[in-house]
Scaffold this motif. Structure first.
Motif: not given
Length: 204
Positions: A189-204
């Protein structure tokens, strides 16, 4: 508020009222509330799951239990608030004991979801879990084979991913895979991501 938005809200409300008195299948006999769906009628992203659980049935809102809290983490990290996307299920009433909906129940209920999609007209669908995949697409492949792929529902692209309940059951690897699919949606949908976004994981 634009006329188009008001029209969408009016159409969704009309369908919600219809769903609230639906008795097409036996789930009407055991539900507490119909869980229609919620969110922005102009949403770019629409998330589709399976069916309400106990907490959703009690409160009449989709994805507010443990799976919903996990989904909200994903939505927020994608750069949205919950009220900026649209969230719905294939089935609007809770199956007893949270069992998987059967084919007849899906067949009777699917029209509500199809009408919701037609009104919201999202840029992208995120289809979560095997039940939603099977309901919306005529595919022979299992979700384990097709997860992460983009299919077309008419003219609307749909990314296939895990259901948050499955992620909670299976842990970190599936959480990472679901996030990878969410990142594909963000890019689509055309939004940008950061390097931090690539490494993120949710809390389970």
């Amino acid at each position: 508020m634009s006329d188009d938005r008001l029209t969408k809200l009016s159409k969704l409300e009309r369908i919600r009222r219809e769903a609230s008195v639906c008795a097409r299948c036996a789930l009407a006999d055991t539900r507490t509330n119909v869980v229609f769906g919620e969110g922005d009628p102009d949403a770019k992203l629409m998330f589709v799951g399976e069916a309400p659980g106990e907490q959703e049935d009690n409160e009449g809102r989709p994805f507010i239990g443990k799976a919903g809290k996990l989904l909200t983490q994903y939505v927020n990290r994608m750069g949205f608030r919950r009220n900026e996307v649209y969230i719905a299920n294939v089935i609007k009433c809770r199956p007893p004991e949270n069992r998987k909906p059967n084919r007849a129940e899906v067949s009777e209920c699917l029209t509500f979801l199809q009408r919701q999609i037609g009104i919201v007209q999202p840029k992208l669908l995120i289809v979560m879990g095997a039940t939603a995949l099977d309901a919306l697409f005529d595919v022979e492949s299992k979700i384990t084979q097709i997860r992460g792929q983009t299919l077309m529902l008419g003219k609307t692209p749909a990314i296939i991913t895990w259901h948050p309940s499955y992620v909670l059951r299976t842990g970190k690897d599936s959480a990472k895979e679901m996030w990878e699919d969410c990142l594909k949606a963000v890019a689509a949908i055309g939004l940008e991501t950061t390097e931090d976004d690539l490494l993120w994981l949710p809390e389970l």
